[in-house]
Design a protein around this motif. Structure first.
Motif, mmCIF file in Angstrom:
data_model
loop_
_atom_site.group_PDB
_atom_site.id
_atom_site.type_symbol
_atom_site.label_atom_id
_atom_site.label_comp_id
_atom_site.label_asym_id
_atom_site.label_seq_id
_atom_site.Cartn_x
_atom_site.Cartn_y
_atom_site.Cartn_z
ATOM 1 N N PHE A 262 0.827 -1.205 0.000
ATOM 2 C CA PHE A 262 0.000 0.000 0.000
ATOM 3 C C PHE A 262 0.869 1.266 0.000
ATOM 4 C CE2 PHE A 262 -2.058 3.301 2.637
ATOM 5 C CZ PHE A 262 -3.100 3.635 1.784
ATOM 6 N N VAL A 263 1.896 1.297 0.835
ATOM 7 C CA VAL A 263 2.774 2.476 0.890
ATOM 8 C C VAL A 263 3.534 2.634 -0.419
ATOM 9 C CG1 VAL A 263 4.741 3.503 2.086
ATOM 10 C CG2 VAL A 263 2.955 2.365 3.395
ATOM 11 N N LEU A 264 3.966 1.535 -1.021
ATOM 12 C CA LEU A 264 4.644 1.622 -2.319
ATOM 13 C C LEU A 264 3.709 2.203 -3.371
ATOM 14 C CD1 LEU A 264 7.372 0.823 -3.713
ATOM 15 C CD2 LEU A 264 6.182 -1.220 -4.509
ATOM 16 N N ALA A 265 2.448 1.786 -3.359
ATOM 17 C CA ALA A 265 1.476 2.344 -4.298
ATOM 18 C C ALA A 265 1.252 3.828 -4.038
ATOM 19 C CB ALA A 265 0.159 1.570 -4.200
ATOM 20 N N ARG B 161 8.375 8.503 -7.565
ATOM 21 C CA ARG B 161 7.710 7.524 -8.431
ATOM 22 C C ARG B 161 8.727 6.628 -9.127
ATOM 23 N NH1 ARG B 161 3.069 11.335 -11.353
ATOM 24 N NH2 ARG B 161 2.007 11.974 -9.433
ATOM 25 N N GLN B 162 9.753 7.230 -9.648
ATOM 26 C CA GLN B 162 10.779 6.432 -10.317
ATOM 27 C C GLN B 162 11.433 5.448 -9.354
ATOM 28 O OE1 GLN B 162 13.395 9.388 -11.980
ATOM 29 N NE2 GLN B 162 12.048 9.819 -13.726
ATOM 30 N N HIS B 163 11.738 5.925 -8.173
ATOM 31 C CA HIS B 163 12.368 5.066 -7.172
ATOM 32 C C HIS B 163 11.426 3.942 -6.755
ATOM 33 C CE1 HIS B 163 15.599 4.068 -4.610
ATOM 34 N NE2 HIS B 163 15.102 4.528 -3.474
ATOM 35 N N ALA B 164 10.160 4.247 -6.613
ATOM 36 C CA ALA B 164 9.189 3.228 -6.196
ATOM 37 C C ALA B 164 8.977 2.181 -7.280
ATOM 38 C CB ALA B 164 7.863 3.905 -5.838
ATOM 39 N N LEU B 165 8.854 2.602 -8.528
ATOM 40 C CA LEU B 165 8.658 1.645 -9.611
ATOM 41 C C LEU B 165 9.894 0.784 -9.831
ATOM 42 C CD1 LEU B 165 6.716 3.880 -12.164
ATOM 43 C CD2 LEU B 165 5.823 1.972 -10.816
ATOM 44 N N ALA B 166 11.071 1.352 -9.591
ATOM 45 C CA ALA B 166 12.288 0.547 -9.701
ATOM 46 C C ALA B 166 12.354 -0.524 -8.619
ATOM 47 C CB ALA B 166 13.521 1.451 -9.627
ATOM 48 N N ALA B 167 11.732 -0.246 -7.463
ATOM 49 C CA ALA B 167 11.736 -1.213 -6.360
ATOM 50 C C ALA B 167 10.595 -2.217 -6.449
ATOM 51 C CB ALA B 167 11.646 -0.462 -5.026
ATOM 52 N N LEU B 168 9.769 -2.136 -7.484
ATOM 53 C CA LEU B 168 8.620 -3.036 -7.602
ATOM 54 C C LEU B 168 9.006 -4.511 -7.560
ATOM 55 C CD1 LEU B 168 5.572 -3.362 -8.062
ATOM 56 C CD2 LEU B 168 6.013 -3.213 -10.524
ATOM 57 N N PRO B 169 10.034 -4.971 -8.282
ATOM 58 C CA PRO B 169 10.380 -6.405 -8.207
ATOM 59 C C PRO B 169 10.871 -6.837 -6.823
ATOM 60 C CG PRO B 169 11.357 -5.372 -10.153
ATOM 61 C CD PRO B 169 10.863 -4.271 -9.285
ATOM 62 N N LEU B 170 11.402 -5.902 -6.036
ATOM 63 C CA LEU B 170 11.888 -6.260 -4.703
ATOM 64 C C LEU B 170 10.741 -6.447 -3.721
ATOM 65 C CD1 LEU B 170 14.887 -3.759 -4.434
ATOM 66 C CD2 LEU B 170 14.963 -6.176 -5.089
#
Length: 773
Positions: free
Chosen positions: A182-185, A196-205
């Motif tokens: 939820f926080v990542l979203a 946003r860029q940092h969060a989307l890059a961390a999506l696979p993690l």
């Protein structure tokens, strides 16, 4: 009740009848009339919910004191900061219902405490979640914590938020992943461009499985209305807003995975949260050819340049590229085609094992067939192979065919005549009708209608022997596929098969995933699988494997919940029941301690104070486990880690907790469940140690920080203990709710505030006690 000689109030005396005790549902909250409290601690006499009167509102200019005590003059209640060692003991005590200084805020119970910063509250939110507390609803708790995240994002600290989410998720420090997702979203939808860029890059993690990816996309959809409102557009209908960054992130989630691992994900997690792989692939448009070409070019550039000619950033990128599995473009295309359109490659399943063994022998490998399939990089097709479905490596194609067969083709139910041999009919395209059946009906005359109906829809009579033979054949074929390809129970399409013990025995032999094993222990016992010494040994071995537990990132409280449910012999929902196996219970208890980050002891003297007041009766993380029981079992981990530890319970008085190092967790839960409730005074651990002259280096208070009862603040009690004992004792507050309150002074260096459900508690305490930070 009378106090025992040890200074604790015993369980027997606490449980004795009391004419002034009032009952609220199943809880007993002590309520003494004002005339019975003359000369005792001022303040409230019971929690607000226990009284049949409205909550008293007050201001700083209207101090709340007992009618039998003289009203203090304003000069007798100083507001200076009390964390400095040079300040002398206050002559007139300040009750917890009055602030010590301007930095304190009022908590939900009416007491005055300190307030943690937004970063500390974010950590509480990620680990403890936003479950309803004693004084607040789940909705209010969620909104308050969401506002905390939004403040961090508005201050341009989105990267810090993402890093904190990644740390909690990858280290398995939270019982559940939902809050991290939820926080990542929120970072993706409400953060600035960099966040946003940092969060989307961390999506696979964060989203390591397809199930969590679906949940992330759904959270982004829900937050779409909030993002639209911030942008000033119409927010009547939430939407995902699939921009280029979102499409690229989701497409990369599919493209970066090894084809064999991706095949496992798309066949196991077909849909969650209203989303399917077909939905995500149609929205993200992954380009397999461009992705493979980009990876190849990056690898070639890294090899040509060499480490000596690369910058630190280029070396990091090159290392990440080299760490990725070798990509077979044909394999990836076959997996994505199956996920998007249901296209099954034309590979015979019957020859799977023999063909894989031939490939292994030709390459000089010793892997078993399923190991060869999972490690498909060594047997992939050559790089120049055309990107066609039939050109992929045999292992991945056969895995998909076998998974599709297990889901749709194998059934122990009698099939209508005219149904394909696979069992269930497959639609060749969306919305297409069963053409063959319609042609049969259309071609029959009026005299042949009965025969046509029998051919299309009726089931011929079958004897019980034939049905038993059908079931046996289906079970045998399913077991062979499960052992060969390590399928889990989610791959099985026929629910009747899941009620067969042979199927679960095959899963155990193939290596049932740790989380699936923990969640299905009751079913295994109900089906009689644990009656076999061989399979019981497999279960115990898996549960007591430290490598398996750490690799699965299981949280200690998840294992404790499994121990509680399995031990009572029935689930919280449904009618399934079983007889608990003693060895399984012992293995779950061992797994609970293995899930913590093991650290060597510090040699310090600890006093653990467990808050057993009424507000600690709230559940934690949606489990059937209240906060004070969770605090008690978390203290068991410290009991086994440190050598010099004393445990006490407190509310508005001392409560004896007979916790010992070798006590079973089931016994701990029983002891905590039998304790009465009371009011909250978090100064009790320090007061008790000072009265009994007990030397302590660290006080650990496990509470929800809703303290209000007493004429002495915890900070004052700690400072008085330091002066009386000559020990520079530290205070650690373990919070069991995601509020902004804490009894620890944020400006005091010898104080620490942490989330109480953190699986890294022993490691954090050790670093703090040894002054590593």
């Amino acid at each position: 009740g009378p106090a025992s000689t040890s200074g604790f109030r015993t369980l027997a005396s606490r449980s004795s009848p009391n004419p002034v005790r009032r009952k609220l549902g199943k809880d007993h909250l002590r309520h003494a009339p004002p005339e019975a409290c003359a000369g005792k601690l001022p303040g409230r006499y019971a929690t607000d919910r226990a009284l049949d009167r409205p909550r008293v509102q007050h201001t700083l200019g209207e101090p709340k004191t007992h009618p039998s005590l003289p009203t203090p003059e304003p000069s007798d209640m100083p507001r200076q900061t009390l964390y400095a060692e040079s300040v002398s003991v206050l002559a007139a005590p300040v009750p917890q219902t009055q602030p010590l200084d301007s930095r304190q805020v009022e908590n939900h119970a009416g007491g005055y405490v300190y307030e943690v910063d937004d970063r500390a509250r974010l950590m509480r939110f990620l680990i403890c979640g936003a479950e309803a507390g004693y004084y607040s609803t789940k909705s209010n708790m969620g909104v308050d914590n969401a506002k905390c995240v939004m403040r961090l994002l508005a201050d341009g600290r989105g990267n810090e938020v993402v890093e904190q989410v990644v740390a909690v998720s990858t280290e398995g420090r939270a019982p559940k992943q939902g809050t991290c997702i939820f926080v990542l979203a929120m970072c993706v939808r409400l953060g600035d461009v960099q966040a946003r860029q940092h969060a989307l890059a961390a999506l696979p993690l964060i989203c390591r499985t397809a199930s969590t990816l679906f949940e992330f996309v759904e959270q982004c959809k829900v937050l779409g209305s909030v993002a639209a409102a911030q942008a000033g557009s119409d927010a009547a209908k939430p939407k995902v807003s699939w921009g280029r960054a979102m499409r690229r992130a989701v497409a990369t989630w599919y493209l970066r995975q090894d084809p064999a691992a991706l095949a496992y994900q798309v066949t196991k997690y077909r849909n969650r949260s209203g989303w399917t792989h077909r939905d995500l692939l149609r929205l993200s448009h992954p380009d397999v050819g461009a992705h493979v070409a980009k990876r190849t070019a990056a690898a070639d550039t890294a090899v040509a340049a060499g480490p000596s000619q690369q910058s630190a950033e280029e070396q990091e990128v090159a290392g990440a590229v080299n760490a990725m599995p070798k990509m077979n473009e044909a394999d990836l295309r076959v997996v994505l085609a199956y996920a998007a359109r249901g296209t099954v490659p034309e590979v015979p399943v019957a020859s799977a094992t023999a063909a894989m063994e031939e490939e292994a022998a030709a390459l000089g490998l010793d892997e078993e067939p399923w190991e060869l399939m999972m490690g498909s990089s060594s047997v992939s097709a050559p790089a120049g192979t055309p990107p066609a479905g039939t050109s992929c490596s045999r292992s991945v194609a056969e895995y998909i065919v076998a998974a599709d067969r297990l889901r749709l083709g194998i059934s122990c139910r009698p099939q209508p005549m005219g149904t394909p041999a696979g069992g269930k009919k497959r639609k060749t395209s969306e919305g297409e009708q069963e053409v063959e059946a319609m042609e049969v009906v259309a071609s029959t005359s009026a005299g042949e209608e009965e025969d046509a109906t029998e051919v299309v829809g009726s089931t011929p009579t079958q004897t019980e022997v034939e049905l038993a033979a059908l079931l046996e054949a289906a079970v045998q074929e399913a077991c062979e596929l499960i052992k060969k390809y390590r399928f889990s129970w989610e791959h099985v399409g026929d629910s009747t098969l899941l009620r067969q013990p042979q199927l679960w025995c095959a899963m155990l032999e193939a290596g049932l995933p740790m989380t699936a094993l923990m969640r299905n222990l009751g079913r295994l016992s109900a089906l009689g699988v644990t009656n076999s010494e061989e399979h019981l040994g497999v279960i115990v071995s898996r549960l007591t494997s430290e490598r398996a537990i750490q690799g699965s990132r299981l949280h200690p409280l998840s294992l404790l919940e499994a121990l509680r449910v399995y031990g009572k012999g029935c689930g919280d929902k449904g009618g399934l029941s079983w007889t608990p196996e003693k060895k399984v219970l012992e293995a779950l208890e061992a797994a609970f301690y293995l899930a913590f980050k093991n650290v060597p002891p510090t040699g310090k003297r600890f006093l653990l104070g467990v808050d057993v007041s009424g507000s600690m009766s709230a559940p934690v993380m949606g489990m059937n486990l209240d906060a004070r029981t969770a605090a008690a079992v978390m203290s068991m981990a410290l009991l086994r880690t440190e050598e010099n530890v004393q445990v006490m319970g407190f509310c508005d008085d001392f409560v004896e907790l007979p916790l010992k190092r070798d006590m079973k967790l089931a016994r701990v839960m029983d002891v905590m469940g039998g304790l009465p409730f009371g009011m909250t005074d978090c100064a009790m651990p320090m007061i008790y140690a000072a009265e009994k002259k007990i030397p302590m280096d660290v006080f650990v208070v496990m509470t929800d920080n809703e303290t209000y009862y007493g004429n002495k603040h915890p900070m004052v009690a700690l400072r008085e203990y330091k002066q009386a004992m000559g020990i520079n004792a530290a205070l650690v507050v373990m919070a069991f709710s995601a509020t902004q309150f804490t009894i620890a002074d944020p400006e005091e260096p010898r104080m620490l505030d942490i989330a109480g459900l953190d699986s890294a508690v022993p490691q954090i305490l050790r670093s703090f006690c040894l002054e590593h930070f």
